[in-house]
Design a protein around this motif. Sequence first.
Motif, short mmCIF file in Angstrom:
data_model
loop_
_atom_site.label_atom_id
_atom_site.label_comp_id
_atom_site.label_asym_id
_atom_site.label_seq_id
_atom_site.Cartn_x
_atom_site.Cartn_y
_atom_site.Cartn_z
N ASP A 47 0.85 -1.19 0.00
CA ASP A 47 0.00 0.00 0.00
C ASP A 47 0.89 1.24 0.00
OD1 ASP A 47 -2.34 -1.51 0.24
OD2 ASP A 47 -2.30 -1.46 2.42
N SER A 66 -12.36 -4.02 6.28
CA SER A 66 -11.50 -3.97 5.10
C SER A 66 -11.45 -2.53 4.59
CB SER A 66 -12.05 -4.90 4.02
OG SER A 66 -11.19 -4.88 2.91
N GLY A 67 -10.25 -1.98 4.46
CA GLY A 67 -10.11 -0.61 3.98
C GLY A 67 -10.34 0.45 5.03
N GLY A 69 -10.76 3.29 2.53
CA GLY A 69 -10.81 2.67 1.20
C GLY A 69 -9.44 2.14 0.84
N SER A 70 -8.77 2.77 -0.11
CA SER A 70 -7.43 2.34 -0.50
C SER A 70 -6.40 3.45 -0.32
CB SER A 70 -7.44 1.87 -1.96
OG SER A 70 -7.82 2.93 -2.81
#
Length: 190
Positions: free
Chosen positions: A128, A149-150, A176-177
């Motif tokens: 990431d 998740s995220g 999120g990402s």
Amino acid sequence: MAAVAVPFVLVAAQAASAATWSFQSTAPVTGASGWGLNGVSCLPDATCVAAGSYTDSDGFNHVLAEERTGSAWSVLSAAELEGTTQSQFNAVSCRSDTDCTLGGYYDTAAGQLPLAEHFDGTPYLAIDVFPAPAGAQTTTLTGISCVSSGSCVAVGYYSDATDGSGDTAFAAELTGSTWSLLTVPDGAGT
């Protein structure tokens, strides 16, 4: 012949009125002169992912992640960015056996930078993009917690001096990402 430190994990099993701890050897790292684990995250089904580093034959550290399924540990394939000279995982947080985030640092010619990788249940970890605080010369992540998740928060410290003096706490949030730095009050309470 030099002694090699072999990491182990203490595993607790909760009985009706007492906990029982037992030693469990982790998976050996091929070609390593030593290895260690710094953090672990386990799920209710006893699946665990542990984070740390191993030392190669030239004396350089590299990220290490191991997964326990049942009572057997296996080494996961961790990624390193091009130009990395040394790296280490310090923390891991798992929401499921296919959703773990690991944090630590990696060294390059430009300095020490924060590192976050995501494990999706396959033997590969994806890197990431993680922001470093402005002016940081050395930066490391020391803890991480994910609620979904995220959605994670990571903490660590950085120094604007190359010798590591004057460490300052920092935190970042994954939405999120995307990782974004958070404001952390200084130790003086101002």
